[in-house]
Design an enzyme around this catalytic site. Sequence first.
Site, PDB file in Angstrom:
ATOM      1  N   VAL A 123      39.935   2.185  27.714  1.00 51.63           N
ATOM      2  CA  VAL A 123      41.250   2.774  27.437  1.00 51.63           C
ATOM      3  C   VAL A 123      42.172   2.614  28.647  1.00 51.63           C
ATOM      4  CG1 VAL A 123      40.285   4.439  25.786  1.00 51.63           C
ATOM      5  CG2 VAL A 123      40.505   5.097  28.207  1.00 51.63           C
ATOM      6  N   ASP A 124      41.691   1.911  29.686  1.00 50.65           N
ATOM      7  CA  ASP A 124      42.435   1.874  30.954  1.00 50.65           C
ATOM      8  C   ASP A 124      43.635   0.932  30.951  1.00 50.65           C
ATOM      9  OD1 ASP A 124      41.250  -0.695  31.293  1.00 50.65           O
ATOM     10  OD2 ASP A 124      39.563   0.150  32.402  1.00 50.65           O
TER      11      ASP A 124
ATOM     12  N   HIS B  64      39.208   1.807  21.208  1.00 53.23           N
ATOM     13  CA  HIS B  64      39.106   3.235  21.533  1.00 53.23           C
ATOM     14  C   HIS B  64      40.438   3.810  22.000  1.00 53.23           C
ATOM     15  CE1 HIS B  64      34.430   3.007  22.094  1.00 53.23           C
ATOM     16  NE2 HIS B  64      34.820   2.921  20.844  1.00 53.23           N
TER      17      HIS B  64
ATOM     18  N   CYS C 174      51.838  15.401  13.662  1.00 52.55           N
ATOM     19  CA  CYS C 174      52.439  14.361  12.812  1.00 52.55           C
ATOM     20  C   CYS C 174      51.960  12.952  13.156  1.00 52.55           C
ATOM     21  CB  CYS C 174      53.967  14.444  12.856  1.00 52.55           C
ATOM     22  SG  CYS C 174      54.676  13.909  14.419  1.00 52.55           S
TER      23      CYS C 174
ATOM     24  N   GLY D 219      29.740  -6.047  30.167  1.00 50.94           N
ATOM     25  CA  GLY D 219      29.825  -4.712  30.786  1.00 50.94           C
ATOM     26  C   GLY D 219      29.844  -3.552  29.815  1.00 50.94           C
TER      27      GLY D 219
ATOM     28  N   ALA E 237      30.290  -8.607  36.541  1.00 54.14           N
ATOM     29  CA  ALA E 237      31.235  -9.370  35.714  1.00 54.14           C
ATOM     30  C   ALA E 237      32.276 -10.075  36.592  1.00 54.14           C
ATOM     31  CB  ALA E 237      31.930  -8.441  34.728  1.00 54.14           C
TER      32      ALA E 237
HETATM   33  P1  OAD Z   1      28.875   2.536  29.686  1.00 55.32           P
HETATM   34  O1  OAD Z   1      29.179   3.354  30.889  1.00 55.32           O
HETATM   35  O2  OAD Z   1      28.038   3.156  28.625  1.00 55.32           O
HETATM   36  O3  OAD Z   1      28.153   1.177  30.115  1.00 55.32           O
HETATM   37  C1  OAD Z   1      28.666   0.364  31.126  1.00 55.32           C
HETATM   38  C2  OAD Z   1      27.775  -0.860  31.217  1.00 55.32           C
HETATM   39  O4  OAD Z   1      28.364  -1.729  32.165  1.00 55.32           O
HETATM   40  C3  OAD Z   1      26.362  -0.595  31.670  1.00 55.32           C
HETATM   41  O5  OAD Z   1      25.435  -1.296  30.837  1.00 55.32           O
HETATM   42  C4  OAD Z   1      26.309  -1.147  33.101  1.00 55.32           C
HETATM   43  O6  OAD Z   1      25.052  -1.724  33.415  1.00 55.32           O
HETATM   44  C5  OAD Z   1      27.375  -2.223  33.035  1.00 55.32           C
HETATM   45  N1  OAD Z   1      28.046  -2.503  34.318  1.00 55.32           N
HETATM   46  C6  OAD Z   1      28.405  -1.647  35.301  1.00 55.32           C
HETATM   47  N2  OAD Z   1      29.051  -2.272  36.290  1.00 55.32           N
HETATM   48  C7  OAD Z   1      29.116  -3.580  35.938  1.00 55.32           C
HETATM   49  C8  OAD Z   1      29.679  -4.755  36.532  1.00 55.32           C
HETATM   50  N3  OAD Z   1      30.299  -4.705  37.704  1.00 55.32           N
HETATM   51  N4  OAD Z   1      29.553  -5.930  35.865  1.00 55.32           N
HETATM   52  C9  OAD Z   1      28.913  -6.001  34.670  1.00 55.32           C
HETATM   53  N5  OAD Z   1      28.371  -4.923  34.059  1.00 55.32           N
HETATM   54  C10 OAD Z   1      28.471  -3.745  34.671  1.00 55.32           C
HETATM   55  O7  OAD Z   1      30.290   2.042  29.110  1.00 55.32           O
HETATM   56  P2  OAD Z   1      30.648   1.503  27.651  1.00 55.32           P
HETATM   57  O8  OAD Z   1      29.543   0.689  27.090  1.00 55.32           O
HETATM   58  O9  OAD Z   1      31.978   0.891  27.757  1.00 55.32           O
HETATM   59  O10 OAD Z   1      33.932   5.899  24.488  1.00 55.32           O
HETATM   60  O11 OAD Z   1      30.740   2.852  26.841  1.00 55.32           O
HETATM   61  C11 OAD Z   1      31.150   2.830  25.516  1.00 55.32           C
HETATM   62  C12 OAD Z   1      31.962   4.044  25.183  1.00 55.32           C
HETATM   63  O12 OAD Z   1      31.256   5.228  25.563  1.00 55.32           O
HETATM   64  C13 OAD Z   1      33.273   4.156  25.952  1.00 55.32           C
HETATM   65  O13 OAD Z   1      34.314   3.401  25.387  1.00 55.32           O
HETATM   66  C14 OAD Z   1      33.558   5.624  25.845  1.00 55.32           C
HETATM   67  C15 OAD Z   1      32.190   6.169  26.158  1.00 55.32           C
HETATM   68  O14 OAD Z   1      31.924   7.430  25.664  1.00 55.32           O
HETATM   69  C16 OAD Z   1      34.996   6.655  24.212  1.00 55.32           C
HETATM   70  O15 OAD Z   1      35.670   7.148  25.093  1.00 55.32           O
HETATM   71  C17 OAD Z   1      35.256   6.817  22.754  1.00 55.32           C
END
Ligand code: OAD
Length: 251
Positions: free
Chosen positions: A106-107, A122, A133, A190, A234
């Site tokens: 969402v950033d 998201h 509304c 990621g 990444a």
């Molecule tokens: P997570 O925090 O669950 O996972 C982040 C992933 O990125 C992990 O598997 C890490 O190993 C990996 N990671 C961290 N640093 C990295 C880097 N420099 N390069 C590559 N990989 C890296 O985040 P999301 O999967 O995005 O939802 O989480 C999904 C959703 O859960 C989010 O959108 C949010 C959260 O609750 C809502 O807000 C609705």
Amino acid sequence: MGIEERLFHKAKTVLDQADNVVVLTGAGISAESGVPTFRGEDGLWRSYKAEELATPEAFRRNPELVWEWYNWRRRLISETEPNAGHLSLVALERSKRHFALVTQNVDGLHRKAGSLRVFEIHGNIWTVRCSRCDIEMENNDVPLSGLPLCPACNALQRPGVVWFGETLPPYLISAVFKALECCDVFMTVGTSGMVYPAASFAAEARRSGAFVLEVNLEPTPNSRHADLSLFGKAGEILPKLIPNISGVPTG
Ligand code: OAD
């Protein structure tokens, strides 16, 4: 050539040759910009309770607390810049005839980097939406001056993001599934692969015949659907996979 190098070479060749690419990103791509992830060692859900901050019930119960948390995140994000990973995806988009970038983040850093075909499934932390509304608008104030009110109906505005227990806009999801059906390569970057529906995209793309490529620090549930996984940052892997093209800054 060592195994690592061979995997890199294979991934690069597959990406180079693809005509239609869909990329899914998660918090990991913004980690190197300084935006905290959710489930890692320093992940937000280690120190904060989602049910107190990121649900419709939490907002009804205590909008001040929820806005305080979002004000904190908005400030943090406002101080960050896209990194080399985001910029590589801009170059990838410019080099492909068909491309879609689906992000759970969402950033807003993909758009800030210059990506155009972005599905923010998201939502976006820089939008606010009326809790009555549903009128949505951009608001970049850091911090917001008090609780924001809808200019149309004066009800409380909420962050324009998807919370736990909420469904994603159906038109957005059906557009994403269409893109998944048609792509030659699906690359997931990621994301922990824990949150649906995004967690199902890799399997879905594979079923439709796409080559599935994963870039992540460590193995995830997506790994078993991936034809090839590259483990590392990444911001280091993507620039090596995607040739820079003129006009895209390198970070
Ligand atoms: P997570 O925090 O669950 O996972 C982040 C992933 O990125 C992990 O598997 C890490 O190993 C990996 N990671 C961290 N640093 C990295 C880097 N420099 N390069 C590559 N990989 C890296 O985040 P999301 O999967 O995005 O939802 O989480 C999904 C959703 O859960 C989010 O959108 C949010 C959260 O609750 C809502 O807000 C609705």
